[in-house]
Design an enzyme around this catalytic site. Structure first.
Site, PDB file in Angstrom:
ATOM      1  N   LYS A 120       7.872   4.932   4.900  1.00 29.58           N
ATOM      2  CA  LYS A 120       7.867   6.698   4.565  1.00 29.58           C
ATOM      3  C   LYS A 120       9.258   7.518   3.941  1.00 29.58           C
ATOM      4  O   LYS A 120       9.026   7.582   3.254  1.00 29.58           O
ATOM      5  CB  LYS A 120       6.847   6.938   5.926  1.00 29.58           C
ATOM      6  CG  LYS A 120       5.819   6.542   6.076  1.00 29.58           C
ATOM      7  CD  LYS A 120       4.369   7.587   5.603  1.00 29.58           C
ATOM      8  CE  LYS A 120       3.102   6.842   5.216  1.00 29.58           C
ATOM      9  NZ  LYS A 120       2.368   7.698   4.430  1.00 29.58           N
ATOM     10  N   TYR A 165       6.275  -0.005   9.817  1.00 29.99           N
ATOM     11  CA  TYR A 165       5.378   1.692   8.682  1.00 29.99           C
ATOM     12  C   TYR A 165       6.821   2.833   8.604  1.00 29.99           C
ATOM     13  O   TYR A 165       6.815   3.388   7.054  1.00 29.99           O
ATOM     14  CB  TYR A 165       4.556   1.940   9.384  1.00 29.99           C
ATOM     15  CG  TYR A 165       3.939   3.827   9.511  1.00 29.99           C
ATOM     16  CD1 TYR A 165       3.087   4.196   8.269  1.00 29.99           C
ATOM     17  CD2 TYR A 165       4.055   4.487  10.621  1.00 29.99           C
ATOM     18  CE1 TYR A 165       2.473   4.969   8.600  1.00 29.99           C
ATOM     19  CE2 TYR A 165       3.755   5.648  10.306  1.00 29.99           C
ATOM     20  CZ  TYR A 165       2.807   5.959   9.121  1.00 29.99           C
ATOM     21  OH  TYR A 165       1.707   7.307   8.621  1.00 29.99           O
ATOM     22  N   ASN A 182       0.641  -1.050  -0.065  1.00 30.55           N
ATOM     23  CA  ASN A 182       0.175  -0.261   0.010  1.00 30.55           C
ATOM     24  C   ASN A 182       0.917   1.689   0.355  1.00 30.55           C
ATOM     25  O   ASN A 182       0.568   2.611  -0.755  1.00 30.55           O
ATOM     26  CB  ASN A 182      -1.238  -0.126   1.596  1.00 30.55           C
ATOM     27  CG  ASN A 182      -1.467  -1.382   1.024  1.00 30.55           C
ATOM     28  OD1 ASN A 182      -3.096  -0.763   0.743  1.00 30.55           O
ATOM     29  ND2 ASN A 182      -2.089  -2.487   2.421  1.00 30.55           N
ATOM     30  N   SER A 193       5.816  10.772   7.944  1.00 25.62           N
ATOM     31  CA  SER A 193       5.435  11.055   8.960  1.00 25.62           C
ATOM     32  C   SER A 193       6.548  11.269   9.984  1.00 25.62           C
ATOM     33  O   SER A 193       7.437  10.241   9.412  1.00 25.62           O
ATOM     34  CB  SER A 193       4.652   9.274   8.972  1.00 25.62           C
ATOM     35  OG  SER A 193       4.269   9.226  10.707  1.00 25.62           O
TER      36      SER A 193
HETATM   37  N1  LIG Z   1      -3.076  10.792  10.859  1.00 30.89           N
HETATM   38  C1  LIG Z   1      -2.223  11.256  11.335  1.00 30.89           C
HETATM   39  O1  LIG Z   1      -2.178  11.630  12.519  1.00 30.89           O
HETATM   40  C2  LIG Z   1      -0.993  10.777   9.987  1.00 30.89           C
HETATM   41  C3  LIG Z   1      -1.125  10.322   9.042  1.00 30.89           C
HETATM   42  N2  LIG Z   1       0.262  10.217   8.102  1.00 30.89           N
HETATM   43  C4  LIG Z   1       0.095  10.156   6.754  1.00 30.89           C
HETATM   44  O2  LIG Z   1      -1.137  10.772   5.787  1.00 30.89           O
HETATM   45  C5  LIG Z   1      -2.344   9.340   5.752  1.00 30.89           C
HETATM   46  C6  LIG Z   1      -3.777   8.904   6.113  1.00 30.89           C
HETATM   47  O3  LIG Z   1      -3.917   8.805   6.633  1.00 30.89           O
HETATM   48  P1  LIG Z   1      -5.071   8.971   7.465  1.00 30.89           P
HETATM   49  O4  LIG Z   1      -5.940   9.796   6.889  1.00 30.89           O
HETATM   50  O5  LIG Z   1      -4.750   9.030   8.942  1.00 30.89           O
HETATM   51  O6  LIG Z   1      -5.246   7.579   7.694  1.00 30.89           O
HETATM   52  P2  LIG Z   1      -6.770   7.151   6.861  1.00 30.89           P
HETATM   53  O7  LIG Z   1      -6.505   5.517   7.449  1.00 30.89           O
HETATM   54  O8  LIG Z   1      -7.526   7.525   8.143  1.00 30.89           O
HETATM   55  O9  LIG Z   1      -7.413   6.856   5.750  1.00 30.89           O
HETATM   56  C7  LIG Z   1      -6.205   6.849   5.050  1.00 30.89           C
HETATM   57  C8  LIG Z   1      -6.943   6.392   3.614  1.00 30.89           C
HETATM   58  O10 LIG Z   1      -6.663   5.003   2.260  1.00 30.89           O
HETATM   59  C9  LIG Z   1      -7.554   4.697   2.012  1.00 30.89           C
HETATM   60  N3  LIG Z   1      -6.323   3.554   1.207  1.00 30.89           N
HETATM   61  C10 LIG Z   1      -5.571   2.581   2.204  1.00 30.89           C
HETATM   62  N4  LIG Z   1      -4.834   2.367   1.685  1.00 30.89           N
HETATM   63  C11 LIG Z   1      -5.448   2.028   0.185  1.00 30.89           C
HETATM   64  C12 LIG Z   1      -4.757   1.979  -1.218  1.00 30.89           C
HETATM   65  N5  LIG Z   1      -3.981   0.915  -1.707  1.00 30.89           N
HETATM   66  N6  LIG Z   1      -5.596   2.464  -2.453  1.00 30.89           N
HETATM   67  C13 LIG Z   1      -6.024   3.162  -2.338  1.00 30.89           C
HETATM   68  N7  LIG Z   1      -7.179   4.147  -1.169  1.00 30.89           N
HETATM   69  C14 LIG Z   1      -6.184   3.086   0.164  1.00 30.89           C
HETATM   70  C15 LIG Z   1      -7.968   4.164   2.816  1.00 30.89           C
HETATM   71  O11 LIG Z   1      -9.214   3.809   2.235  1.00 30.89           O
HETATM   72  C16 LIG Z   1      -8.531   5.553   4.024  1.00 30.89           C
HETATM   73  O12 LIG Z   1     -10.076   5.919   3.307  1.00 30.89           O
HETATM   74  C17 LIG Z   1      -1.390   8.657   5.600  1.00 30.89           C
HETATM   75  O13 LIG Z   1      -0.364   7.764   4.360  1.00 30.89           O
HETATM   76  C18 LIG Z   1      -0.901   8.416   6.591  1.00 30.89           C
HETATM   77  O14 LIG Z   1       0.347   7.597   6.936  1.00 30.89           O
HETATM   78  C19 LIG Z   1       1.169  10.602   8.645  1.00 30.89           C
HETATM   79  C20 LIG Z   1       1.127  11.045  10.050  1.00 30.89           C
HETATM   80  C21 LIG Z   1      -0.011  11.166  10.641  1.00 30.89           C
HETATM   81  O1  LIG Z   2       1.867   8.566  11.173  1.00 30.27           O
HETATM   82  C1  LIG Z   2       1.739   8.359  11.692  1.00 30.27           C
HETATM   83  O2  LIG Z   2       1.531   9.320  12.955  1.00 30.27           O
HETATM   84  C2  LIG Z   2       0.761   9.678  14.110  1.00 30.27           C
HETATM   85  C3  LIG Z   2       1.132   9.516  15.362  1.00 30.27           C
HETATM   86  O3  LIG Z   2       2.059   9.051  16.330  1.00 30.27           O
HETATM   87  P1  LIG Z   2       1.442   8.465  17.029  1.00 30.27           P
HETATM   88  O4  LIG Z   2       2.805   7.382  17.864  1.00 30.27           O
HETATM   89  O5  LIG Z   2       1.510   9.406  18.307  1.00 30.27           O
HETATM   90  O6  LIG Z   2       0.442   7.327  17.140  1.00 30.27           O
HETATM   91  C4  LIG Z   2      -0.483   8.485  13.955  1.00 30.27           C
HETATM   92  O7  LIG Z   2      -1.870   8.310  15.556  1.00 30.27           O
HETATM   93  C5  LIG Z   2      -1.103   8.071  12.710  1.00 30.27           C
HETATM   94  O8  LIG Z   2      -1.823   7.053  12.741  1.00 30.27           O
HETATM   95  C6  LIG Z   2       0.704   7.762  12.362  1.00 30.27           C
HETATM   96  O9  LIG Z   2      -0.392   7.148  10.853  1.00 30.27           O
END
Ligand SMILES: NC(=O)C1=CN([C@@H]2O[C@H](COP(=O)(O)OP(=O)(O)OC[C@H]3O[C@@H](n4cnc5c(N)ncnc54)[C@H](O)[C@@H]3O)[C@@H](O)[C@H]2O)C=CC1
Ligand SMILES: O=C1O[C@H](COP(=O)(O)O)[C@@H](O)[C@H](O)[C@H]1O
EC number: 1.1.1.388
Length: 262
Positions: A156, A152, A90, A115
Site C-alpha cells: 500500500k 500488505y 495484485n 490502508s
Molecule cells: N475493507 C477494509 O476495511 C479496507 C480495505 N482496504 C483496501 O480497499 C480495497 C478493497 O478492499 P475490500 O473491498 O475490503 O476487499 P475485497 O476482497 O472485498 O474486494 C476486492 C475486490 O477486488 C477484486 N480483485 C482482487 N484482485 C484483483 C485483480 N488482480 N484484478 C481485478 N480484480 C481484483 C476481487 O475480486 C474483489 O472483488 C483493497 O485494495 C484493500 O486493500 C484498505 C483498508 C481497509
Molecule cells: O487494510 C485493511 O485493513 C482492515 C482493518 O485492519 P485490521 O487489522 O483491523 O483487520 C482489514 O480488515 C482489511 O481486510 C484490510 O484490507
C-alpha cells in the site's frame, strides 16, 4: 453527460459500500476479476459497463480506462497477512498498470485505496492501547513516512509512491485514502483499534464521492468516520476534499445505536 468513473474491485466490500450509496451519482464503469451478480449492480449500470478483467492485464485495463474521467482503484489483495507473491502481483503490479493506463488515456483524477496497514508500525507497545482511547492526543495526519505493519502494508505504501511518481511526471491528480476498518452497520465490537479506525459504509461512499468531485494535486488522507476515539486526523480530508463524515463509533453500544435511531 459527464464521462464515466471507473471503479476497480467493484464486487468487494469497499466497492459495494460505494455503489450502494452512489449508484446513481455517476456514470460507472465497473471492473473486477470475478463476475458481478445482478444484486451487486446499481440501477442504470448494464452489462456493457461491467468488465471482467485482471488489473495486471495491460491491454484489458487500457481498454476499460479509455474515456473515463476518474478512477477509484480498489482491486487488490486486502489481507493483512497476504504473502509477498500476491501483493507484488495484485497490489503493486496491478496498481502500476492502472496508473499507466490512466495517464495514457487522459484520466484527470485517481483515488487509490491505501490502508491503515501502511502506517501500522506507529502503534508501538508504548503507545497502545492508550492510542485507541478518546483522551489520547497522538495523531497521524498523512505527512508522516510510511511504517508498514506487514508486506500488505508495504504494497500500500508502494501504491502511494507510485501515485507520487504519476502525479509529478504526468500531472495526474492523485489522492491516497488510508482506509481504516470498513464495517457494515455498526463499528467492530470488542475491538478498540477497530472502533478507533471505523469507517461506516455511508461515510466511505461520501469520502470517495469527494475524491471524484474535489480539486487536488497529490494527497494522503485518512479514511475513517468522525470517531471520538481516533489516532488518525481527518482534518486534511475535510479541508482538501470537503469530507463531512456523519458517523462516530462512540454513538454505538455494541450493535445498538445509542439513540436507537438506526
Ligand atoms: N475493507 C477494509 O476495511 C479496507 C480495505 N482496504 C483496501 O480497499 C480495497 C478493497 O478492499 P475490500 O473491498 O475490503 O476487499 P475485497 O476482497 O472485498 O474486494 C476486492 C475486490 O477486488 C477484486 N480483485 C482482487 N484482485 C484483483 C485483480 N488482480 N484484478 C481485478 N480484480 C481484483 C476481487 O475480486 C474483489 O472483488 C483493497 O485494495 C484493500 O486493500 C484498505 C483498508 C481497509
Ligand atoms: O487494510 C485493511 O485493513 C482492515 C482493518 O485492519 P485490521 O487489522 O483491523 O483487520 C482489514 O480488515 C482489511 O481486510 C484490510 O484490507
Amino acid at each position: 453527460m459527464d464521462e464515466p468513473v471507473l471503479l476497480t474491485g467493484a464486487g468487494g466490500r469497499v466497492g459495494q459500500a460505494i455503489l450502494r450509496h452512489l449508484g446513481e451519482t455517476f456514470e460507472w464503469r465497473l471492473l473486477d476479476r470475478e463476475p458481478l451478480s445482478s444484486a451487486k449492480l446499481p440501477a442504470g449500470v448494464d452489462t456493457d459497463d461491467v468488465f471482467i478483467a485482471d488489473v495486471t492485464d495491460d491491454a484489458a485495463v487500457r481498454n476499460v480506462v479509455d474515456g473515463c474521467r476518474a478512477v477509484i482503484h480498489l482491486a487488490g489483495d486486502p489481507r493483512p497477512e497476504a504473502p509477498w507473491d500476491s501483493v507484488l502481483q495484485n497490489n503493486i503490479d496491478g496498481t502500476q498498470t492502472m496508473f499507466e493506463a490512466a495517464v495514457e488515456t487522459g484520466v484527470e483524477k485517481f483515488a487509490f485505496a491505501s490502508s491503515n496497514h501502511a502506517v501500522g508500525a506507529y502503534e508501538t507497545d508504548t503507545r497502545t492501547p492508550e492510542l485507541y482511547r478518546p483522551d489520547d492526543e497522538f495523531r497521524l495526519d498523512g505527512t508522516e513516512l510510511p511504517r508498514p505493519s506487514n508486506l500488505y502494508g508495504v504494497s500500500k505504501a508502494t501504491g502511494e509512491v507510485l501515485g507520487r511518481y504519476y502525479h509529478d511526471h504526468h500531472d495526474l491528480s492523485v489522492v491516497n485514502v488510508r482506509i481504516g476498518n470498513l464495517t457494515e452497520g455498526h463499528p467492530p465490537i470488542d475491538y478498540e483499534r477497530g472502533q478507533a479506525m471505523w469507517l461506516s459504509y455511508p461515510d466511505c461512499a461520501h469520502l470517495f464521492e469527494r475524491c471524484v468531485l474535489a480539486e487536488y494535486d497529490y494527497e494522503i488522507v485518512y479514511g475513517i468516520s468522525d470517531n471520538d476515539r481516533k489516532y488518525y486526523s481527518i482534518d486534511r480530508a475535510k479541508e482538501v476534499l470537503g469530507y463531512d463524515p456523519q458517523d462516530n463509533s462512540a454513538e454505538w453500544n455494541g450493535d445498538e445505536h445509542i439513540d436507537g435511531e438506526r
